[in-house]
Design an enzyme around this catalytic site. Structure first.
Site, PDB file in Angstrom:
ATOM      1  N   HIS A   1     -15.771  23.320  59.612  1.00 46.48           N
ATOM      2  CA  HIS A   1     -17.011  23.534  59.967  1.00 46.48           C
ATOM      3  C   HIS A   1     -17.285  24.908  60.347  1.00 46.48           C
ATOM      4  O   HIS A   1     -16.100  25.562  60.915  1.00 46.48           O
ATOM      5  CB  HIS A   1     -17.315  22.792  61.309  1.00 46.48           C
TER       6      HIS A   1
ATOM      7  N   GLN B   1     -21.503  22.297  58.579  1.00 49.39           N
ATOM      8  CA  GLN B   1     -20.656  21.150  58.875  1.00 49.39           C
ATOM      9  C   GLN B   1     -20.307  20.488  57.588  1.00 49.39           C
ATOM     10  O   GLN B   1     -21.057  20.021  56.585  1.00 49.39           O
ATOM     11  CB  GLN B   1     -21.197  20.275  59.689  1.00 49.39           C
TER      12      GLN B   1
ATOM     13  N   CYS C   1     -16.450  17.746  67.362  1.00 44.40           N
ATOM     14  CA  CYS C   1     -15.680  18.869  66.615  1.00 44.40           C
ATOM     15  C   CYS C   1     -16.433  20.188  66.606  1.00 44.40           C
ATOM     16  O   CYS C   1     -15.938  21.157  66.895  1.00 44.40           O
ATOM     17  CB  CYS C   1     -15.589  18.189  65.034  1.00 44.40           C
TER      18      CYS C   1
ATOM     19  N   SER D   1      -6.959  -2.832  57.247  1.00 44.85           N
ATOM     20  CA  SER D   1      -5.898  -1.823  57.084  1.00 44.85           C
ATOM     21  C   SER D   1      -4.534  -2.269  57.568  1.00 44.85           C
ATOM     22  O   SER D   1      -3.254  -1.334  57.145  1.00 44.85           O
ATOM     23  CB  SER D   1      -6.135  -0.564  57.536  1.00 44.85           C
TER      24      SER D   1
ATOM     25  N   GLY E   1      -7.443   6.382  59.024  1.00 47.64           N
ATOM     26  CA  GLY E   1      -8.618   6.964  58.750  1.00 47.64           C
ATOM     27  C   GLY E   1      -8.033   8.496  58.667  1.00 47.64           C
ATOM     28  O   GLY E   1      -6.947   8.852  58.705  1.00 47.64           O
TER      29      GLY E   1
END
Lengths: 350, 350
Positions: B242, B156, B129, B42, B10
Site C-alpha cells: 500500500h 491500496q 494495514c 484447507s 491464506g
C-alpha cells in the site's frame, strides 16, 4: 470558419477529432474547414472526419490560415511556433504548458472563467489535465463558500503520457502476466502493478512541476492567489481518466448536502454520490464521459465545516481535448471567432 | 515455546510462515513448536516450514495448547473463537478488526507502543494495514513535533483482499488484455485498470470503515484522541504494498531536512527520498521489504511548518504478518512469552 489541429495524430489529437465531430453534429461549433497537422513523421497519413478522409500535413513553420488552431504538439513545438501560426489572425488554443503562466495569456476552463478567453492576444492556454478536472468541481464551491486550503492527491492514468504511455502499460502488463520483468521508456520506472509518485520534473521545493501546476493554474483560473494548495501527483496503472482525492478547508462552513445540491446544477459536473448504490467516481464509469464525476462528498474530519470529495475525469477529454473545443465554442458563441458558412463540412482539407 | 498460526493457508498465513522462519533463523523469536490451523476446507494440506513438512489441522473450537497464537482467519472466526483458544493460557495476536477497539485489548505497533502489548489480557490486536504502515512514519514525527491534523489518501493493493484479491486482479487483467470485459467477485467493481474509492463498508458519516480505522487506530496506537485525521481509502490495480500520500499539520514547525534526519534513525522506516536519483517510495521497491519506505518529504504548502510525505509499505508484511511476529518477539524479549527449548524446531506439528 476554419479549424486547424496541430498534433492531429497523437492521443489528444484523436480525441480532438471525435469531440469536434460531435460538437459540429450538435451545432455547437460551426465550422466548414478542418486542417490537420503533425510532425513530418506522421504527415501524409489519412484521418477520417465526419466520413471524409483528410490528409495530415506537416506542421508549418509559419502562419496557419485558420480561425482557430487547436494545438497539442508539446510545449517545445508550441513555444517555438505558436507566434508564427497566428500571424494571419488565427487564435491558438494551446494544450501545452508553454504559455499557461504568461500574464497576457488567458488560462481557461469555460465553466469557470470563460470570459477570460475573450481577452486573448492570439494565444489561449488549456490547463493541465489534473487542474481542469479538479477545478470544475472546486470552483463552484469556492464561489459560494470560499476555499482557503485544498489538499489534492492524484491517481493519474497513463494517458497523461499520450498513446505511448497507454501502449507501454498494456504491453508491459502483458510481459509481467507472462512471467517477464517489465521495462520502461515513457515512465521513470516500470508502471505495471506499480505506483510512481513522480510526474514531470522536480522543483527546488521538492514538489514536482505537475504538483505545482495544480497550485499555479487553479489560482490563475479561479483568480485567487491566496488559495493554498498542496498536491501529491501519482501515476498509477490505469489507461485513461485521472482521479483525485480532495480535502477542502472552507471560509464559510458547508454541509455535504449543501455541496451535493450546489454541484448538482454545476456545469461540467456529474454528481455520482450514492454509497449505498455503490456509486462514486471511478475511471471505469468516467472514461469517455464529458462531465467530471464528483462523489464521496463528506464532512472533513480535519477542518470544521470543511469537505472531502473524490473526482474522476477523463484526462483526454475534460483534461485536454474537450476543454479546448469548449473554449472554441465559447469564443464563437460570443462572436469572437469566424461564423460557419454552413453547418456541414464543405472544404475539408488545406 | 509453542507458536500456532490460525489461518495458515491464506495470504497472510503464507507470509507469517516466511517471517517466522526468518525470525527463528536470526534468533529473534525462539520457539520449538509450530502448529498450523485453517478452515476444514484447507485442513489436511501440507506446508513446509524450515525444510520440514507440517500438516494443517482444523481450527479448534476450544483451547489451543500454544504460548502464542497468530490469528489471521477473519473477524468473525476470531470474534467467535479467540476467547476459547486462550483458555489454557495462550495469548492471541489477532490480525482482524474484531477486538481492536476494545478498551482492554492493546493495539500494537512495536516500534510505536510495544509496551502496551505487555498489558494484554489474553488478546493483542494487530492494526489495520493502512494504519500500521502510516504510523511507523508518523509516530516519531508526532513525538517530536506534535501532529495536530493528518490528511491521508491511500493507494491500496489487491493483497488487502487476500490471495483471492491478487488472483482476481491477475486473472481479470488477462481477460481485459485479450479484449474481454472484466468481471468481479472479491471487489465491488472490476479492478483491472480501475480505481475504486470504496474499501470495507460505508459508515453513517459517509466515510468507509477502512477510512475510519485509520483515525480510530492511529489515535489508539499513538495515544492521542485529539489528533484529527481525514482519510480517503482507494483500491488500485496493484498486487501488494500500500502507498499513502500524507499531509501533516504540526504543533511545532519542522523542516523537511529535520524530518528526514529524524526518520533516518526511526525503527521500521527506510528513508527513500532522493528525487534527483529518482528514489522515492514505490510498490516496486517496497514489496517484500520489512521497512516502510518514506520519501517525497517536503514542506506543506497549506500548513505553515507542516510536512507532506509519501509512504509505501508491504501490506502483507508490516501491514499484517511482520507486525504480528514483531509483537511476539517483543513479548518474548520482555519475558512475557515462553522461552525456547532450542533455537531449532524440535517438535514441528501438533
Amino acid at each position: 470558419m476554419r479549424v486547424a489541429i496541430v498534433g492531429a495524430t497523437g492521443a489528444v489529437g484523436h480525441e480532438l477529432m471525435a469531440v469536434l465531430e460531435k460538437s459540429q453534429q450538435e451545432g455547437k461549433l460551426k465550422f466548414d474547414e478542418l486542417q490537420l497537422y503533425a510532425s513530418p513523421r506522421s504527415a501524409g497519413s489519412k484521418l477520417t472526419f465526419a466520413g471524409k478522409e483528410l490528409t495530415v500535413q506537416v506542421t508549418p513553420d509559419g502562419p496557419i490560415d485558420a480561425d482557430v488552431i487547436l494545438a497539442s504538439a508539446g510545449g517545445s513545438v508550441s513555444k517555438a511556433l505558436a507566434h508564427k501560426w497566428i500571424q494571419n489572425g488565427a487564435v491558438v488554443i494551446d494544450n501545452s504548458s508553454a504559455f499557461r503562466y504568461d500574464a497576457d495569456v488567458p488560462l481557461v476552463v469555460p465553466e469557470v472563467n470563460g470570459e477570460a478567453a475573450l481577452r486573448h492576444k492570439g494565444i489561449i492556454a488549456n490547463p493541465n489535465c489534473t487542474t481542469a478536472i479538479a477545478v470544475v468541481a472546486v470552483a463552484p464551491i469556492h464561489r459560494k463558500y470560499g476555499v482557503k486550503r485544498m489538499i489534492v492527491s492524484t491517481y493519474q492514468a497513463t494517458s497523461g503520457a499520450g498513446q505511448k504511455g497507454m501502449d507501454e502499460l498494456l504491453e508491459q502488463t502483458h510481459v509481467v502476466l507472462h512471467g517477464g520483468e517489465a521495462s520502461h521508456k515513457e515512465f521513470v520506472h516500470p508502471i505495471p502493478f506499480n505506483v510512481i509518485p513522480h510526474i514531470d520534473v522536480f522543483q527546488d521545493n521538492g514538489y514536482t512541476k505537475e504538483e505545482m501546476k495544480v497550485q499555479w493554474e487553479t489560482q490563475k483560473i479561479i483568480g485567487d492567489d491566496s488559495l493554498k494548495i498542496s498536491c501529491t501527483a501519482v501515476r498509477i496503472p490505469t489507461l485513461r481518466t485521472h482521479s483525485e482525492a480532495i480535502t477542502l478547508d472552507l471560509a464559510k462552513p458547508a454541509t455535504p448536502a449543501e455541496i451535493r445540491e450546489l454541484l448538482s446544477t454545476a456545469a461540467g459536473v456529474e454528481v455520482r454520490d450514492d454509497p449505498e448504490g455503490k456509486l462514486y467516481p471511478m475511471p471505469l464509469t468516467a472514461t469517455r464521459k464529458y462531465d467530471v464525476e464528483v462523489g464521496r462528498i463528506r464532512e472533513s474530519l480535519v477542518f470544521d465545516g470543511g469537505i472531502d470529495l473524490f473526482v474522476s475525469g477523463d484526462q483526454l477529454l475534460k483534461g485536454a481535448a474537450l476543454n479546448a473545443v469548449q473554449i472554441a465554442e465559447y469564443l464563437q458563441a460570443h462572436g469572437a471567432l469566424g461564423g460557419a458558412v454552413s453547418p456541414q463540412l464543405s472544404a475539408v482539407s488545406p
